[in-house]
Write a protein that holds these residues in place. Structure first.
Motif, short mmCIF file in Angstrom:
data_model
loop_
_atom_site.label_atom_id
_atom_site.label_comp_id
_atom_site.label_asym_id
_atom_site.label_seq_id
_atom_site.Cartn_x
_atom_site.Cartn_y
_atom_site.Cartn_z
N VAL A 89 2.16 -6.44 -8.63
CA VAL A 89 1.39 -5.23 -8.40
C VAL A 89 0.42 -5.57 -7.27
CG1 VAL A 89 -0.35 -3.66 -9.38
CG2 VAL A 89 1.58 -4.44 -10.79
N VAL A 90 0.46 -4.81 -6.19
CA VAL A 90 -0.37 -5.10 -5.03
C VAL A 90 -1.60 -4.19 -5.06
CG1 VAL A 90 -0.52 -5.20 -2.52
CG2 VAL A 90 1.61 -5.85 -3.68
N VAL A 91 -2.76 -4.84 -5.10
CA VAL A 91 -4.04 -4.13 -5.12
C VAL A 91 -4.75 -4.44 -3.81
CG1 VAL A 91 -6.26 -3.88 -6.30
CG2 VAL A 91 -4.18 -4.39 -7.63
N ALA A 92 -5.10 -3.40 -3.07
CA ALA A 92 -5.88 -3.59 -1.85
C ALA A 92 -7.35 -3.40 -2.20
CB ALA A 92 -5.47 -2.58 -0.78
N ILE A 101 -2.64 -0.22 11.29
CA ILE A 101 -1.83 -0.85 10.24
C ILE A 101 -2.66 -1.14 9.01
CG2 ILE A 101 -2.12 -3.20 11.15
CD1 ILE A 101 1.13 -1.90 9.59
N GLY A 102 -3.96 -1.36 9.18
CA GLY A 102 -4.84 -1.58 8.04
C GLY A 102 -4.90 -0.36 7.13
N ALA A 103 -4.79 0.83 7.71
CA ALA A 103 -4.76 2.06 6.92
C ALA A 103 -3.35 2.35 6.42
CB ALA A 103 -5.29 3.23 7.74
N THR A 104 -2.35 2.19 7.28
CA THR A 104 -1.00 2.55 6.85
C THR A 104 -0.44 1.60 5.80
OG1 THR A 104 0.01 1.40 8.74
CG2 THR A 104 -0.45 3.75 8.99
N LEU A 105 -0.82 0.33 5.83
CA LEU A 105 -0.30 -0.57 4.80
C LEU A 105 -0.81 -0.19 3.42
CD1 LEU A 105 -2.22 -3.04 3.48
CD2 LEU A 105 -2.14 -3.83 5.80
N LEU A 106 -1.95 0.48 3.35
CA LEU A 106 -2.49 0.91 2.06
C LEU A 106 -1.57 1.90 1.37
CD1 LEU A 106 -6.25 1.37 3.04
CD2 LEU A 106 -5.16 -0.63 1.96
N LEU A 107 -0.79 2.64 2.15
CA LEU A 107 0.15 3.59 1.57
C LEU A 107 1.24 2.89 0.78
CD1 LEU A 107 0.48 5.85 4.73
CD2 LEU A 107 -0.72 6.43 2.61
N HIS A 108 1.41 1.59 0.99
CA HIS A 108 2.45 0.83 0.32
C HIS A 108 1.92 -0.08 -0.78
CE1 HIS A 108 5.28 2.32 3.29
NE2 HIS A 108 4.34 2.08 4.19
N LEU A 111 -2.34 0.01 -5.85
CA LEU A 111 -3.70 0.49 -6.08
C LEU A 111 -4.56 0.16 -4.87
CD1 LEU A 111 -4.26 -0.88 -9.69
CD2 LEU A 111 -3.92 1.51 -9.08
N VAL A 112 -5.49 1.04 -4.56
CA VAL A 112 -6.44 0.78 -3.47
C VAL A 112 -7.84 1.03 -4.00
CG1 VAL A 112 -7.22 1.44 -1.16
CG2 VAL A 112 -4.77 1.49 -1.71
N TYR A 113 -8.67 0.01 -3.93
CA TYR A 113 -10.08 0.13 -4.28
C TYR A 113 -10.88 -0.01 -3.00
CZ TYR A 113 -8.83 -0.37 -9.16
OH TYR A 113 -8.28 -0.18 -10.40
N ALA A 114 -11.83 0.90 -2.79
CA ALA A 114 -12.61 0.87 -1.56
C ALA A 114 -14.09 1.00 -1.87
CB ALA A 114 -12.18 2.01 -0.64
N THR A 115 -14.89 0.25 -1.12
CA THR A 115 -16.34 0.36 -1.27
C THR A 115 -16.81 1.65 -0.62
OG1 THR A 115 -16.80 -0.77 0.81
CG2 THR A 115 -16.59 -2.16 -1.17
N GLU A 116 -18.07 2.01 -0.86
CA GLU A 116 -18.63 3.23 -0.30
C GLU A 116 -18.69 3.20 1.22
OE1 GLU A 116 -22.31 4.42 -2.04
OE2 GLU A 116 -21.42 4.71 -4.01
#
Length: 169
Positions: A89-92, A101-108, A111-116
């Motif tokens: 399971v890949v968690v960003a 690519i930093g944004a587009t790889l998140l689509l793959h 789960l994506v967790y992002a700070t404020e």
């Protein structure tokens, strides 16, 4: 410039560690990322960036110095295939900018967790580039409603906390 990999119990953490360049990715770093994802043997893999940036995307200087040859197995493509092939399971874990690519790889990622203070930016059209990593397909509205889906890769939006918060409610 490095890609660091650590294992703690059931979690492998892969860190993009080139903070002096906001973690911009070179061809060598793509190869190292592919090797890291190929080596994951834990059920969870966390991908993050060091120094307050997830990644500024491709190091354009490095990519402009490209060599002629087989364009079907570029280092970026090898990384993309390794990310898609991992059984973990890949968690960003995104802190700061995720550009190109930093944004587009998140689509793959699973789960994506992002700070404020995180934001996504898709700079393809202004740079005269075709969106990469299947983002035209993967950015369907159901996958990235926070950034208005596929329209995001056709413009230059900066998707930040307020739009992501609306989607998460």
């Amino acid at each position: 410039m490095s890609i660091e990999m650590t294992v703690d119990g059931q979690v492998t953490t892969i860190t993009i560690n080139r903070p002096e360049k906001r973690n911009a990715l070179t061809k060598a770093m793509y190869v190292a990322l592919a090797d890291a994802f190929d080596a994951v043997r834990t059920p969870i893999a966390v991908l993050n960036g060091a120094g307050g940036a997830f990644t500024a995307g491709n190091d354009l200087g490095d990519f402009l110095a490209h060599e002629a040859g087989d364009r079907t197995k570029t280092p970026a493509r090898v990384f993309q295939e390794a990310l898609l092939a991992t059984q973990a399971v890949v968690v960003a874990s995104v802190d700061g900018p995720a550009v190109g690519i930093g944004a587009t790889l998140l689509l793959h990622c699973d789960l994506v967790y992002a700070t404020e203070r995180s934001y996504l930016q898709f700079p393809f059209v202004p740079l005269g580039l075709v969106p990469e990593f299947g983002s035209s397909y993967a950015a369907a509205p159901r996958r990235s409603a926070a950034c208005d889906g596929a329209a995001a890769v056709r413009r230059t939006p900066v998707c930040g906390r307020s739009s992501a918060t609306r989607v998460g409610q």
